[in-house]
Design a protein around this motif. Sequence first.
Motif, PDB file in Angstrom:
ATOM      1  N   CYS A 155      -8.498 -10.508   0.284  1.00 34.90           N
ATOM      2  CA  CYS A 155      -7.034 -10.588   0.372  1.00 34.90           C
ATOM      3  C   CYS A 155      -6.551 -10.081   1.722  1.00 34.90           C
ATOM      4  N   ARG A 156      -5.293 -10.360   1.971  1.00 32.93           N
ATOM      5  CA  ARG A 156      -4.645  -9.858   3.172  1.00 32.93           C
ATOM      6  C   ARG A 156      -4.255  -8.397   2.944  1.00 32.93           C
ATOM      7  N   ARG A 157      -4.440  -7.586   3.945  1.00 30.46           N
ATOM      8  CA  ARG A 157      -4.160  -6.159   3.809  1.00 30.46           C
ATOM      9  C   ARG A 157      -2.687  -5.900   3.460  1.00 30.46           C
ATOM     10  N   GLU A 158      -1.787  -6.622   4.106  1.00 26.06           N
ATOM     11  CA  GLU A 158      -0.363  -6.389   3.853  1.00 26.06           C
ATOM     12  C   GLU A 158      -0.012  -6.672   2.399  1.00 26.06           C
ATOM     13  N   ALA A 159      -0.641  -7.680   1.817  1.00 21.50           N
ATOM     14  CA  ALA A 159      -0.394  -8.002   0.414  1.00 21.50           C
ATOM     15  C   ALA A 159      -0.979  -6.928  -0.493  1.00 21.50           C
ATOM     16  N   PHE A 160      -2.181  -6.481  -0.172  1.00 21.22           N
ATOM     17  CA  PHE A 160      -2.840  -5.432  -0.953  1.00 21.22           C
ATOM     18  C   PHE A 160      -1.984  -4.168  -0.992  1.00 21.22           C
ATOM     19  N   GLN A 161      -1.473  -3.795   0.160  1.00 24.13           N
ATOM     20  CA  GLN A 161      -0.635  -2.597   0.223  1.00 24.13           C
ATOM     21  C   GLN A 161       0.704  -2.809  -0.478  1.00 24.13           C
ATOM     22  N   ALA A 162       1.255  -4.001  -0.354  1.00 28.83           N
ATOM     23  CA  ALA A 162       2.560  -4.287  -0.947  1.00 28.83           C
ATOM     24  C   ALA A 162       2.540  -4.192  -2.472  1.00 28.83           C
ATOM     25  N   VAL A 163       1.414  -4.587  -3.096  1.00 24.78           N
ATOM     26  CA  VAL A 163       1.336  -4.554  -4.566  1.00 24.78           C
ATOM     27  C   VAL A 163       0.745  -3.235  -5.068  1.00 24.78           C
ATOM     28  N   GLY A 164       0.363  -2.353  -4.153  1.00 24.16           N
ATOM     29  CA  GLY A 164      -0.135  -1.037  -4.553  1.00 24.16           C
ATOM     30  C   GLY A 164      -1.622  -0.938  -4.764  1.00 24.16           C
ATOM     31  N   GLY A 165      -2.384  -1.949  -4.348  1.00 26.45           N
ATOM     32  CA  GLY A 165      -3.829  -1.905  -4.499  1.00 26.45           C
ATOM     33  C   GLY A 165      -4.268  -2.030  -5.948  1.00 26.45           C
ATOM     34  N   PHE A 166      -5.491  -1.604  -6.245  1.00 26.88           N
ATOM     35  CA  PHE A 166      -6.012  -1.647  -7.607  1.00 26.88           C
ATOM     36  C   PHE A 166      -5.313  -0.580  -8.442  1.00 26.88           C
ATOM     37  N   ASP A 167      -4.935  -0.941  -9.642  1.00 24.87           N
ATOM     38  CA  ASP A 167      -4.183  -0.057 -10.529  1.00 24.87           C
ATOM     39  C   ASP A 167      -5.085   1.065 -11.044  1.00 24.87           C
ATOM     40  N   LEU A 168      -4.737   2.315 -10.745  1.00 25.38           N
ATOM     41  CA  LEU A 168      -5.553   3.457 -11.130  1.00 25.38           C
ATOM     42  C   LEU A 168      -5.442   3.796 -12.614  1.00 25.38           C
TER      43      LEU A 168
END
Length: 251
Positions: A155-168
Motif C-alpha cells: 500500500c501507499r504510506r499516506e493511505a496506511f497512515q490515514a486509516v491508522g495502520g493495522f487495528d491493534l
Amino acid sequence: MPVASPVYAIIIPAYNEAEELPVTLAAVRLAMAAQDLPGECIVVDNHSSDDTAAMAKAGGADRVVFEPVNQIARARNAGAAATAAEYLVFVDADTRIEAALLTKALHLLGDGRCVGGGAVVRFEGKTTAVGRLALGLWKRISLVTRTAAGSFLFCRREAFQAVGGFDLRLYAAEEVLLSRQLRKWGRGRGQRFTIITDPPVFTSARKLRWYSDLQIIGWILFMVLMPFAIRSPRLCGFWYKRPDQKKKQGR
C-alpha cells in the motif's frame, strides 16, 4: 556517493522464525535486486526467544526492529513506523515472493491509480484436500471482495497512515479490515485496490502439518460463528500457538 533514500520498504514481522527467515530473506533480496527503485528490508523481531534477530541480520535484513508485544498487527505497525519509504510491502516470515510480483506491486503503486493490494496465494509443496479447499475458497473471496491476505499486502504510506495502520484491537483478520479501509480511502481518490493474480505469492503450508483437517475445519467454523473472537488473543490461539510450543506464542 550518497545512498538513495528507500522508495519502498519490505516489512517482515517475525516471532521465533529463525528457521523460516533465511529462505524468506533470500527470496526478498533476489526480488529487491531486480528493482530499479531503492528499497529496504525491515524485520520486526516480535519478542522472539530464538535466534530470529541474529538470523535476520545474517540473512540480509537492512534493519531489525524490536516490538515487545506479541501481536502481528503491532509488529507490522512497528515496521511501518521505522521507515520513511513511500510504499509499504508487508510479507510474512514464512512467505516467499518473486521478483516479478514485487515489480508488479511497485508498478501499480507508482502509476498513481492504485492505493494498494495483495496477491493470489498458493501453498508451497504438497497440501491436503482441506488445504486446497480452503485456499480455493479464499482465492474467490479475495478476488471478489478485493481483500489481501496478510502474507502479502502492499500500500501507499499516506493511505496506511490515514486509516491508522493495522487495528491493534484485532489479533487475527487485521489485514481484512485494513484492506477494507484502504479500498474506501482509495475510492474517494480514484485509486483502486488490486489483487495480483500472476505471479502468485507462495506461503508455507506448515499449519496443515501442525493441525488435523478436523481441527482446521473446526477453527474456521468457530471464527465464522463467533467473529468477535478476533479481538481475543486467547481465542486466536490457532494463529498464535505452535503444537511444539504450548507455552509460547508464534505464527
